[in-house]
Design an enzyme around this catalytic site. Structure first.
Site, PDB file in Angstrom:
ATOM      1  N   HIS A  74      -0.943  -9.132  -3.936  1.00  0.00           N
ATOM      2  CA  HIS A  74       0.493  -9.219  -4.255  1.00  0.00           C
ATOM      3  C   HIS A  74       1.092 -10.495  -3.663  1.00  0.00           C
ATOM      4  O   HIS A  74       1.807 -11.244  -4.356  1.00  0.00           O
ATOM      5  CB  HIS A  74       1.187  -7.975  -3.703  1.00  0.00           C
ATOM      6  CG  HIS A  74       2.667  -7.940  -3.902  1.00  0.00           C
ATOM      7  ND1 HIS A  74       3.279  -7.066  -4.770  1.00  0.00           N
ATOM      8  CD2 HIS A  74       3.677  -8.655  -3.334  1.00  0.00           C
ATOM      9  CE1 HIS A  74       4.587  -7.253  -4.737  1.00  0.00           C
ATOM     10  NE2 HIS A  74       4.858  -8.208  -3.855  1.00  0.00           N
ATOM     11  N   GLU A  75       0.797 -10.758  -2.379  1.00  0.00           N
ATOM     12  CA  GLU A  75       1.357 -11.932  -1.714  1.00  0.00           C
ATOM     13  C   GLU A  75       0.708 -13.220  -2.197  1.00  0.00           C
ATOM     14  O   GLU A  75       1.363 -14.269  -2.275  1.00  0.00           O
ATOM     15  CB  GLU A  75       1.205 -11.795  -0.197  1.00  0.00           C
ATOM     16  CG  GLU A  75       1.954 -10.618   0.409  1.00  0.00           C
ATOM     17  CD  GLU A  75       3.439 -10.666   0.127  1.00  0.00           C
ATOM     18  OE1 GLU A  75       3.994 -11.773  -0.003  1.00  0.00           O
ATOM     19  OE2 GLU A  75       4.059  -9.587   0.044  1.00  0.00           O
TER      20      GLU A  75
END
Length: 379
Positions: A74-75
């Protein structure tokens, strides 16, 4: 979730992924243990009774690792889009509330902000779709694998939905800021509006948590209230950063640097230095010079590291930061970038260098005094 300012100092470096440093804050071990414990002690035994104890622990540990791998993905998605838009990413840090990509500056446009924000939840939904497919395929093959895939699909949907909450600086709050920015054309105003909404959301979490506590659900209540407290602090800090950047915009290190710093020779002992230079001048950092040659930098912090009884036998060159390790700025570097570097590199001052010559020193105190003077004059 994205942070602009480095607030997580106590982190272990795990290396680099696609050029982005991955760090592990010590608080992460707390939430990792809680996730493993909840999966092995409650979730899997309740939804899939009858497994051997060892299987619960193995599947629980693997699931927890995959969950945090999903957070990293996600990051990383935020980081890839950020770098593609010309906004550098210093690192990704996993901590007690999940993960955060530390960007070096604000996006250049509302469009960039929107793309950087929305890609995180989209990535989580794609991961959820892949685990949903695995859940469907693995049903007749392996019950533990089927259970693992089901939980991972659900948690990634939850991760995406949570991040889409319009509470700045969550991804949803950043999407909202991008829309306001596009309408108003003013980043500071958009940040102020998004921050206000973010604080409302944060106080909503706090109220919900307190309500849970009074209802007897202490564990969930404290956790929810703590999340609200974190969001409120993050939203306030984000707005202060944008306001600070706006006040520093257009100004350079040359405008605030000190040019009267006492220069000290490398062979001077610390006792003489303190008595004859440090105390009379009141300065906290001292360029180490011989003629026009810069040998290094000595700070008050480095002096304090040396036991007082050793000052008479310790020379400046023994404890100074040597020239080849010195972090410097140029006189025409923008103050916003200088101040960001101070925060990112955890230093209080930079020598200002040009063509190998020392022109002066710029410190946090210089920058803050510059801002105070402008505020008092109404500039």
């Amino acid at each position: 979730m994205k942070r602009e300012k480095n607030t997580l100092r106590n982190a272990l470096s795990l290396g680099r992924i696609f050029g982005v440093e991955l760090k592990l804050d010590y608080s992460w071990f707390i939430v990792f243990a809680l996730v493993v414990w909840s999966l092995t002690g409650y979730y899997f035994p309740m939804t899939h009774p009858g497994w051997p104890t060892a299987v619960y622990w193995v599947i629980g540990a693997i699931t927890a690792v995959l969950f945090f791998a999903s957070v990293v993905a996600h990051e990383l998605a935020h980081s890839f889009v950020s770098q593609a838009q010309g906004v550098p990413v210093r690192d990704i840090t996993l901590f007690i509330f999940g993960g955060a990509a530390q960007i070096s500056e604000e996006p250049k446009s509302a469009r960039d902000e929107f793309l950087m924000a929305v890609v995180g939840p989209v990535t989580s939904l794609v991961i959820a779709a892949l685990f949903s497919l695995l859940w469907w395929v693995s049903r007749p093959i392996s019950e533990p694998l089927h259970a693992l895939a089901g939980w991972m699909a659900w948690i990634n949907v939850a991760l995406a939905l949570f991040n889409l909450i319009p509470g700045f600086p969550l991804d949803g709050g950043r999407i909202f800021r991008a829309l306001v920015w596009a309408i108003t054309g003013n980043l500071r105003q958009a940040t102020q509006i998004a921050t206000g909404l973010g604080r409302v959301v944060a106080y909503g979490f706090i109220f919900w948590g307190v309500w849970q506590i009074f209802g007897g659900n202490w564990t969930s209540g404290l956790w929810i209230a703590f999340i609200g407290w974190f969001l409120e602090n993050a939203a306030t800090a984000s707005y202060r950063r944008v306001a600070l950047q706006e006040m520093l915009a257009g100004h350079t290190a040359r405008e605030v640097m000190m040019t009267d710093c006492p220069h000290i020779p490398p062979g001077l002992t610390l006792d003489v230095l303190v008595d004859q230079v440090v105390l009379p001048s009141g300065r906290r950092c001292f360029p180490v010079m011989e003629g026009d040659d810069v040998h290094g930098l000595l700070t008050l912090h480095l002096i304090k590291k040396v036991p007082r009884e050793q000052w008479a036998t310790t020379r400046v060159e023994d404890v100074m930061i040597p020239r080849d390790e010195l972090k410097t700025v140029k006189p025409d570097d923008e103050l916003t970038l200088v101040f960001d570097r101070m925060a990112a590199e955890d230093v209080n001052q930079f020598p200002v260098m040009e063509n190998g010559r020392l022109l002066g020193m710029v410190t946090r105190g210089n920058v803050l005094a510059f801002l105070r003077a402008r505020a008092e004059l109404g500039l």
